[in-house]
Structures are given as C-alpha cells and as structure tokens.
Design a protein around this motif. Structure first.
Motif, PDB file in Angstrom:
ATOM      1  N   ALA A  44      -4.983   4.365   7.677  1.00 35.83           N
ATOM      2  CA  ALA A  44      -5.882   3.235   7.906  1.00 35.83           C
ATOM      3  C   ALA A  44      -5.681   2.606   9.279  1.00 35.83           C
ATOM      4  O   ALA A  44      -6.600   1.967   9.809  1.00 35.83           O
ATOM      5  CB  ALA A  44      -5.671   2.180   6.822  1.00 35.83           C
ATOM      6  N   LEU A  45      -4.498   2.789   9.866  1.00 29.93           N
ATOM      7  CA  LEU A  45      -4.155   2.105  11.107  1.00 29.93           C
ATOM      8  C   LEU A  45      -4.130   3.029  12.326  1.00 29.93           C
ATOM      9  O   LEU A  45      -3.816   2.587  13.432  1.00 29.93           O
ATOM     10  CB  LEU A  45      -2.795   1.417  10.959  1.00 29.93           C
ATOM     11  CG  LEU A  45      -2.735   0.311   9.902  1.00 29.93           C
ATOM     12  CD1 LEU A  45      -1.297  -0.134   9.677  1.00 29.93           C
ATOM     13  CD2 LEU A  45      -3.596  -0.860  10.337  1.00 29.93           C
ATOM     14  N   GLY A  46      -4.432   4.308  12.126  1.00 38.37           N
ATOM     15  CA  GLY A  46      -4.434   5.232  13.250  1.00 38.37           C
ATOM     16  C   GLY A  46      -3.054   5.660  13.698  1.00 38.37           C
ATOM     17  O   GLY A  46      -2.878   6.103  14.836  1.00 38.37           O
ATOM     18  N   VAL A  47      -2.070   5.547  12.821  1.00 42.23           N
ATOM     19  CA  VAL A  47      -0.702   5.969  13.132  1.00 42.23           C
ATOM     20  C   VAL A  47      -0.481   7.371  12.582  1.00 42.23           C
ATOM     21  O   VAL A  47      -0.807   7.659  11.426  1.00 42.23           O
ATOM     22  CB  VAL A  47       0.328   4.996  12.516  1.00 42.23           C
ATOM     23  CG1 VAL A  47       1.749   5.519  12.702  1.00 42.23           C
ATOM     24  CG2 VAL A  47       0.175   3.612  13.126  1.00 42.23           C
ATOM     25  N   THR A  48       0.052   8.260  13.391  1.00 45.24           N
ATOM     26  CA  THR A  48       0.417   9.596  12.935  1.00 45.24           C
ATOM     27  C   THR A  48       1.807   9.528  12.323  1.00 45.24           C
ATOM     28  O   THR A  48       2.768   9.172  13.008  1.00 45.24           O
ATOM     29  CB  THR A  48       0.408  10.595  14.099  1.00 45.24           C
ATOM     30  OG1 THR A  48      -0.910  10.660  14.657  1.00 45.24           O
ATOM     31  CG2 THR A  48       0.823  11.978  13.639  1.00 45.24           C
ATOM     32  N   LEU A  49       1.924   9.853  11.048  1.00 47.59           N
ATOM     33  CA  LEU A  49       3.193   9.719  10.335  1.00 47.59           C
ATOM     34  C   LEU A  49       3.713  11.083   9.890  1.00 47.59           C
ATOM     35  O   LEU A  49       3.071  11.765   9.094  1.00 47.59           O
ATOM     36  CB  LEU A  49       3.039   8.795   9.130  1.00 47.59           C
ATOM     37  CG  LEU A  49       4.355   8.466   8.400  1.00 47.59           C
ATOM     38  CD1 LEU A  49       4.403   7.005   7.995  1.00 47.59           C
ATOM     39  CD2 LEU A  49       4.558   9.364   7.176  1.00 47.59           C
ATOM     40  N   MET A  50       4.851  11.460  10.423  1.00 47.91           N
ATOM     41  CA  MET A  50       5.533  12.686  10.032  1.00 47.91           C
ATOM     42  C   MET A  50       6.397  12.419   8.803  1.00 47.91           C
ATOM     43  O   MET A  50       7.274  11.556   8.842  1.00 47.91           O
ATOM     44  CB  MET A  50       6.416  13.182  11.184  1.00 47.91           C
ATOM     45  CG  MET A  50       7.403  14.293  10.816  1.00 47.91           C
ATOM     46  SD  MET A  50       6.623  15.901  10.564  1.00 47.91           S
ATOM     47  CE  MET A  50       6.087  16.278  12.235  1.00 47.91           C
ATOM     48  N   ALA A  78       3.426   5.071   2.792  1.00 48.38           N
ATOM     49  CA  ALA A  78       3.378   4.984   4.250  1.00 48.38           C
ATOM     50  C   ALA A  78       2.205   5.775   4.814  1.00 48.38           C
ATOM     51  O   ALA A  78       1.542   5.340   5.763  1.00 48.38           O
ATOM     52  CB  ALA A  78       4.701   5.481   4.841  1.00 48.38           C
ATOM     53  N   GLN A  79       1.925   6.939   4.248  1.00 43.91           N
ATOM     54  CA  GLN A  79       0.814   7.754   4.737  1.00 43.91           C
ATOM     55  C   GLN A  79      -0.522   7.049   4.543  1.00 43.91           C
ATOM     56  O   GLN A  79      -1.400   7.131   5.409  1.00 43.91           O
ATOM     57  CB  GLN A  79       0.808   9.103   4.018  1.00 43.91           C
ATOM     58  CG  GLN A  79       1.900  10.057   4.481  1.00 43.91           C
ATOM     59  CD  GLN A  79       1.916  11.340   3.671  1.00 43.91           C
ATOM     60  OE1 GLN A  79       1.664  11.325   2.466  1.00 43.91           O
ATOM     61  NE2 GLN A  79       2.206  12.454   4.325  1.00 43.91           N
ATOM     62  N   GLN A  80      -0.687   6.365   3.420  1.00 41.18           N
ATOM     63  CA  GLN A  80      -1.927   5.651   3.169  1.00 41.18           C
ATOM     64  C   GLN A  80      -2.141   4.557   4.218  1.00 41.18           C
ATOM     65  O   GLN A  80      -3.244   4.388   4.754  1.00 41.18           O
ATOM     66  CB  GLN A  80      -1.913   5.040   1.765  1.00 41.18           C
ATOM     67  CG  GLN A  80      -1.789   6.052   0.639  1.00 41.18           C
ATOM     68  CD  GLN A  80      -2.947   7.030   0.607  1.00 41.18           C
ATOM     69  OE1 GLN A  80      -2.782   8.209   0.944  1.00 41.18           O
ATOM     70  NE2 GLN A  80      -4.109   6.559   0.210  1.00 41.18           N
ATOM     71  N   ALA A  81      -1.070   3.822   4.512  1.00 43.08           N
ATOM     72  CA  ALA A  81      -1.167   2.766   5.519  1.00 43.08           C
ATOM     73  C   ALA A  81      -1.392   3.358   6.904  1.00 43.08           C
ATOM     74  O   ALA A  81      -2.187   2.834   7.693  1.00 43.08           O
ATOM     75  CB  ALA A  81       0.103   1.915   5.499  1.00 43.08           C
ATOM     76  N   MET A  92      11.860  -3.495   4.706  1.00 42.64           N
ATOM     77  CA  MET A  92      10.409  -3.636   4.621  1.00 42.64           C
ATOM     78  C   MET A  92       9.835  -2.529   3.740  1.00 42.64           C
ATOM     79  O   MET A  92      10.285  -1.384   3.792  1.00 42.64           O
ATOM     80  CB  MET A  92       9.770  -3.565   6.018  1.00 42.64           C
ATOM     81  CG  MET A  92      10.266  -4.612   6.992  1.00 42.64           C
ATOM     82  SD  MET A  92       9.397  -4.563   8.589  1.00 42.64           S
ATOM     83  CE  MET A  92       7.820  -5.313   8.123  1.00 42.64           C
ATOM     84  N   ALA A  93       8.830  -2.878   2.940  1.00 41.65           N
ATOM     85  CA  ALA A  93       8.116  -1.869   2.166  1.00 41.65           C
ATOM     86  C   ALA A  93       7.474  -0.866   3.128  1.00 41.65           C
ATOM     87  O   ALA A  93       7.138  -1.206   4.265  1.00 41.65           O
ATOM     88  CB  ALA A  93       7.061  -2.529   1.298  1.00 41.65           C
ATOM     89  N   PRO A  94       7.294   0.383   2.687  1.00 44.16           N
ATOM     90  CA  PRO A  94       6.745   1.401   3.594  1.00 44.16           C
ATOM     91  C   PRO A  94       5.449   0.992   4.283  1.00 44.16           C
ATOM     92  O   PRO A  94       5.300   1.181   5.497  1.00 44.16           O
ATOM     93  CB  PRO A  94       6.548   2.610   2.673  1.00 44.16           C
ATOM     94  CG  PRO A  94       7.604   2.451   1.630  1.00 44.16           C
ATOM     95  CD  PRO A  94       7.701   0.977   1.389  1.00 44.16           C
ATOM     96  N   ALA A  95       4.499   0.428   3.539  1.00 41.88           N
ATOM     97  CA  ALA A  95       3.223   0.033   4.148  1.00 41.88           C
ATOM     98  C   ALA A  95       3.415  -1.087   5.154  1.00 41.88           C
ATOM     99  O   ALA A  95       2.770  -1.108   6.218  1.00 41.88           O
ATOM    100  CB  ALA A  95       2.227  -0.386   3.067  1.00 41.88           C
ATOM    101  N   ASP A  96       4.302  -2.024   4.857  1.00 45.11           N
ATOM    102  CA  ASP A  96       4.571  -3.117   5.796  1.00 45.11           C
ATOM    103  C   ASP A  96       5.236  -2.603   7.058  1.00 45.11           C
ATOM    104  O   ASP A  96       4.971  -3.090   8.168  1.00 45.11           O
ATOM    105  CB  ASP A  96       5.453  -4.172   5.133  1.00 45.11           C
ATOM    106  CG  ASP A  96       4.745  -4.893   3.993  1.00 45.11           C
ATOM    107  OD1 ASP A  96       3.497  -4.912   3.990  1.00 45.11           O
ATOM    108  OD2 ASP A  96       5.438  -5.416   3.101  1.00 45.11           O
TER     109      ASP A  96
END
Length: 340
Positions: A101-107, A95-98, A64-68
């Motif tokens: 927008a979705l409220g996910v904390t991404l390390m 991934a950080q951009q997505a 899957m693409a990072p944003a997906d």
C-alpha cells in the motif's frame, strides 16, 4: 541483535549517540515512497543507500507491529527493506500488506541464531521467494528451542524470588505488544524490575540475566552449516549479521567468515547501525579478499532511541558488490546484477 540488554535499551553497544525522533509526523497515512536507484558498487564514503535489510518487529523482540514498522520506513523515505525478526517470519504477511500500500519493496527475511565453535552467531536470511519447506521446518525447530530455553530461564528466576516467572514474563511481553512469541531474556528482565528484584533493565541483566549469570541459558541452536542449508535450499541468500560485534580478533573473524562461506554463506553486513569508519574499511578489505557480498542494515528495534529505519553509517568506498546485486536478489530489488 540478540535478546540481550541492548535490545531493550534505547542505546546499542555498537552505536554512537544519535538520538532520532521517529514519532509519527501526523495522523495521516504516509504518502507512497519514491525509490532511488540502488548502486552497483559502494563508490562514496558519505552516501547511505535507499535500503535497510535488518529490522525487527513485535513478531520477535522489536517494539512496533509489522505494519507500523513499514509505515515508519515509508515516512523516513526508505523504499526497500527486509523484516528480519529473530527465528520467525510470522510478521511477514502483515508487513507485505502494508508495504504494497505504501510503495515499499519488502524482502521476506529472518535472523537465525546458530552455533559456531560453541558461540552464538546470527545469520540474516534474505528470502526472495519466502520460506519454503526447509526454512519453515527450521523455524519450527528454532521456536521449540526458544520455548525450552524460556522455561529454563523461568525456573532459574523463580529460584531468586520471581514467583510465577513464566506468567510475569508473558505479561510483560503482552504489554510490549508481542505476547504470542517465545519469551526471551528482556521479558524476564522487565518482570524482575516490575517485581522490585532489579532497579532497571540494565541491573536485571548485570545481576541475573547477562553473560555468566543464572539466567544466561544457552539455547540448543543448530550448527551454522545446518541453518545456512535451510536458507540455500529455499533459494535465499545467507548474510552474516553484524560481524564486528562478536568478540573476535581479526584473525578469528576471518576464520568465522571462511567457515560461513564453506557452509554456503555469501554475504556479511558491512554496515550495522552506526560504526567506526576505519573498522568498516577493514571489514570491507576482508570481504573483498574472501569474495563476499556486502549488506547494510540498521538493526532497528525500538522507536525513540539512537537508531531508526535507514539510519546507519555510510558504507565505506569499496569494490565489494552490494548484496542487492546478487543474482538471486537483483530482480526482486530492481537492481543491477554484480557477480563475484
């Protein structure tokens, strides 16, 4: 997970059979995910924490693409994640951009391939400040090692009849949505199947690409101490990936973990996908004895198989502190600090 048959099959050698439907629930964008508090200790044998610190995208060998991938993470209600592609952080910005927008904390993270006693070992780098000079230079080195390896695999595959092996494998990688990265064995496996030189992906590995076969080219990975040094120099935390998957006795696993600690490693994956609870308890005892932090992750690669973001066995009850409570990570994850 390395670039072996388990990375291209919907089943994993460390997983039980838990088929999970990860198809989009609708064409609408998912709602912002609501985080649940992270525990300071693993106090239950039944709860899976609201975090997944080991996943892959098309920036390496994921499907899957990072944003997906981030959108799927949000749909499944997981609010904290790390994208840990093999020897690459190319997917982090998308991934950080997505995630924002979705409220996910991404390390930001990656999974580094290293050598220990002539065996390939994987290290998850959790990088709260992203890649600095040390890790960035290391990733260039890893990219070059993977490129050299892919050319050697191609040369060997041409000798067994796969004409234009490099081009065919690149075509397969492109069809899988990841045509720009260094090629790996699954790409050549698909090319072998497409050319009629193997019945399926498993057959391609069994006869041509698996351990001990002609296409099993060992890359010139850095020694474990060097790669851990990159992570430490840039403010990250080095985590031993899936320590139960290596073909090691308990004594040898202890030696690996001790050498890892001596190199600057501080944590290990207590849970990686679905695994036996008794073995997880035994690993927890080792981590406790050695004074390490514990991480958890699905090692998700492809939709439609036994794993999905956030799907993993519950961590066993243990006093080993979670890695998200590490002083260098706790603020990032809004978690309590736990020192060893």
């Amino acid at each position: 997970m390395s670039d072996d048959v388990s990375a291209i099959s919907p089943t994993s050698p460390s997983s039980e059979t838990h088929d999970i439907d990860v198809a989009p629930e609708s064409s609408q964008a998912p709602l912002r995910v609501q985080p649940r508090p992270l525990p300071k200790r693993f106090e239950s044998d039944i709860d899976v924490p609201d975090i997944d610190l080991h996943m892959h995208s098309t920036a390496s060998d994921g499907g899957m693409a990072p944003a997906d991938l981030v959108a799927l993470v949000a749909r499944r209600g997981v609010s904290r994640m790390s994208l840990t592609d093999h020897d690459s952080m190319e997917g982090i910005f998308e991934a950080q951009q997505a995630a924002a927008a979705l409220g996910v904390t991404l390390m930001p993270g990656c999974e580094l391939s290293v050598r220990w006693r002539n065996q390939t070992i994987h290290i998850v780098a959790l990088m709260p400040d992203g890649a600095g000079d040390a890790l960035s230079a290391g990733l260039v080195q890893q990219h070059e090692a993977r490129e050299r390896r892919s050319h050697e695999i191609a040369a060997r595959m041409e000798k067994i009849g796969l004409d234009n092996a490099m081009e065919r494998a690149r075509e397969q990688a492109t069809l899988n949505g990841s045509g720009d990265r260094p090629l790996s064995r699954p790409d050549f496996a698909r090319a072998l199947v497409e050319a009629g030189l193997a019945r399926n992906l498993q057959d391609a590995f069994k006869r041509h690409l698996g351990s001990g076969q002609k296409g099993d080219v060992k890359a010139h990975w850095p020694e474990m101490e060097e790669a851990v040094g990159w992570v430490r120099a840039d403010g990250g935390v080095a985590v031993m990936a899936h320590p139960m998957r290596y073909k090691l006795t308990r004594t040898k696993r202890g030696e690996l973990l001790r050498d890892f600690i001596a190199a600057g490693g501080e944590a290990a994956e207590l849970v990686s996908g679905f695994q036996n609870i008794d073995r997880a308890r035994d690993l927890a005892r080792q981590l406790d004895e050695l004074g390490m932090y514990a991480s958890v992750g699905s090692d998700f690669h492809f939709p439609g198989g036994p794993l999905a973001p956030g799907s993993m066995s519950p961590p066993p009850r243990t006093k080993v502190p979670p890695v998200w409570c590490h002083p260098r990570l706790a603020t990032f994850f809004d978690a309590p600090i736990a020192t060893i």
